[in-house]
Design an enzyme around this catalytic site. Sequence first.
Site, PDB file in Angstrom:
ATOM      1  CB  THR A   1      -0.932  -0.096   1.396  1.00 37.77           C
ATOM      2  OG1 THR A   1      -0.114   0.072   2.584  1.00 37.77           O
ATOM      3  CG2 THR A   1      -1.865  -1.029   1.600  1.00 37.77           C
TER       4      THR A   1
ATOM      5  CB  SER B   1      17.526   1.594   2.497  1.00 37.78           C
ATOM      6  OG  SER B   1      17.954   2.881   2.470  1.00 37.78           O
TER       7      SER B   1
ATOM      8  CD  GLU C   1      19.341   7.085   6.567  1.00 34.26           C
ATOM      9  OE1 GLU C   1      19.835   8.254   5.510  1.00 34.26           O
ATOM     10  OE2 GLU C   1      19.852   6.099   6.644  1.00 34.26           O
TER      11      GLU C   1
ATOM     12  CE1 TYR D   1      13.848   2.167   6.548  1.00 32.77           C
ATOM     13  CE2 TYR D   1      16.072   3.485   5.531  1.00 32.77           C
ATOM     14  CZ  TYR D   1      14.541   2.540   4.851  1.00 32.77           C
ATOM     15  OH  TYR D   1      14.409   2.287   3.929  1.00 32.77           O
TER      16      TYR D   1
ATOM     17  CG  HIS E   1      12.991   4.821  -4.808  1.00 31.28           C
ATOM     18  ND1 HIS E   1      13.449   5.109  -3.428  1.00 31.28           N
ATOM     19  CD2 HIS E   1      11.661   4.996  -4.305  1.00 31.28           C
ATOM     20  CE1 HIS E   1      13.259   3.974  -3.344  1.00 31.28           C
ATOM     21  NE2 HIS E   1      12.015   3.505  -3.464  1.00 31.28           N
TER      22      HIS E   1
HETATM   23  P1  GDP Z   1      15.746   9.642   3.854  1.00 32.96           P
HETATM   24  O1  GDP Z   1      16.768   9.620   3.162  1.00 32.96           O
HETATM   25  O2  GDP Z   1      14.661   8.310   4.016  1.00 32.96           O
HETATM   26  O3  GDP Z   1      15.665  10.382   5.402  1.00 32.96           O
HETATM   27  O4  GDP Z   1      14.614  10.935   3.474  1.00 32.96           O
HETATM   28  P2  GDP Z   1      13.610  12.515   3.992  1.00 32.96           P
HETATM   29  O5  GDP Z   1      13.389  12.641   2.662  1.00 32.96           O
HETATM   30  O6  GDP Z   1      13.166  12.456   4.841  1.00 32.96           O
HETATM   31  O7  GDP Z   1      15.400  12.733   4.383  1.00 32.96           O
HETATM   32  C1  GDP Z   1      16.332  13.750   3.515  1.00 32.96           C
HETATM   33  C2  GDP Z   1      17.736  14.453   3.715  1.00 32.96           C
HETATM   34  O8  GDP Z   1      16.456  15.593   4.277  1.00 32.96           O
HETATM   35  C3  GDP Z   1      18.045  13.956   4.882  1.00 32.96           C
HETATM   36  O9  GDP Z   1      19.415  14.537   5.063  1.00 32.96           O
HETATM   37  C4  GDP Z   1      17.357  14.931   6.358  1.00 32.96           C
HETATM   38  O10 GDP Z   1      18.128  14.678   7.554  1.00 32.96           O
HETATM   39  C5  GDP Z   1      17.050  15.955   5.123  1.00 32.96           C
HETATM   40  N1  GDP Z   1      16.396  16.985   5.856  1.00 32.96           N
HETATM   41  C6  GDP Z   1      16.161  18.195   6.010  1.00 32.96           C
HETATM   42  N2  GDP Z   1      15.799  19.160   6.538  1.00 32.96           N
HETATM   43  C7  GDP Z   1      14.107  17.810   6.894  1.00 32.96           C
HETATM   44  C8  GDP Z   1      12.704  18.485   6.894  1.00 32.96           C
HETATM   45  O11 GDP Z   1      12.588  19.235   7.640  1.00 32.96           O
HETATM   46  N3  GDP Z   1      12.425  17.192   6.559  1.00 32.96           N
HETATM   47  C9  GDP Z   1      12.991  15.411   6.533  1.00 32.96           C
HETATM   48  N4  GDP Z   1      11.989  14.243   6.417  1.00 32.96           N
HETATM   49  N5  GDP Z   1      14.229  15.653   5.756  1.00 32.96           N
HETATM   50  C10 GDP Z   1      15.054  16.853   6.165  1.00 32.96           C
END
Ligand code: GDP
Length: 322
Positions: free
Chosen positions: A10, A125, A127, A149, A178
């Site tokens: 989903t 991932s 990550e 994670y 992605h």
């Molecule tokens: P992730 O790579 O799976 O954790 O995807 P995210 O979209 O949550 O985060 C991508 C990157 O954006 C990470 O390095 C976060 O630290 C950075 N980031 C900066 N500001 C923000 C925010 O306001 N929200 C989130 N989710 N990530 C942020």
Amino acid sequence: MPRALITGITGQDGGYLVERLAPDTELHGLVHDADPARDEFVARYPEVVLHRGDLADDDSLRAVVDEVEPAEIYNLAGISSVALSWEKPALTGRLSGQAAVVLMEAARALQERSGARVAFVQASSAEMFGQAATAPQDEQTPIAPVSPYGAAKAYAHQMAGVLRRHGLYASSCILYNHESPRRPLQFVTRKITAAAAEIGRTGSGVIRLGNLEARRDWGWAPDYVDAMVRAARHAEAGDFVVATGETHSVAEFAEAALRRAGVGDAWRDHVEVDPAFFRPVDAAVLVGDATKARRELGWAPTVGFAEVVGRMVDHDLALLDS
Ligand code: GDP
């Protein structure tokens, strides 16, 4: 017609995977009772047979594999966000790590019983590379996670490699970020495009963000799902980095989104840093080298950074206008 079982069906990738596989694949999905996206999914994809199961309940996972007897298993399920994994590290290990291994064991048992190949695709991932010392990363880059994670994904990834040596046709697609208009708002991309659309329409508002200098390799989700199908159907199982090879900062994403929404050079006035959104530790520069996937799977990304941003902003503008 091959039969596929998809966990995490989903979610963003699940829907795109269904669209990629239909109508030439018999589609089955695992869902848990409390999944808020279930009803919408059923209405959208009535052809998919859903099975009740819970990643925290090993028996339910084995039962679904035994009942469906799939030729392909795509394991997309788990805690999907790094931010959430900091709030629930042990649960993340269970759902994104251990559950994957339970499914791999069930796949291997089914394969031994039936004598037919069961292809297992693990959504690994980037990550897992954490604060990688090298960029771009490839399949040989050391696994060194810096988040719960990443650590949970690393366990599942390494078990896929271990069980591959013991007869399981398990491939790990090491997916870089992605995105798509279906990305939930807790991810930075969609958070930005939804807010940018609002600012574009009203002329006011600010986007409060964390680490603006974090760099990610952002691709188009349907391309990544296509790589997983190619991996499942490839002659030889293996690890495959799936990435565009381009990296952009969060600030660049915000600028591109606000410009697309019509804000122009004033985009800077609409971005603020808020320490609340910083991570305890952040994977700083993630960018992948997908040479192996290009060579062995014939895969290539079809949508670049500007177009990913553009499609997401346009979708969020259309949502506001409708
Ligand atoms: P992730 O790579 O799976 O954790 O995807 P995210 O979209 O949550 O985060 C991508 C990157 O954006 C990470 O390095 C976060 O630290 C950075 N980031 C900066 N500001 C923000 C925010 O306001 N929200 C989130 N989710 N990530 C942020």
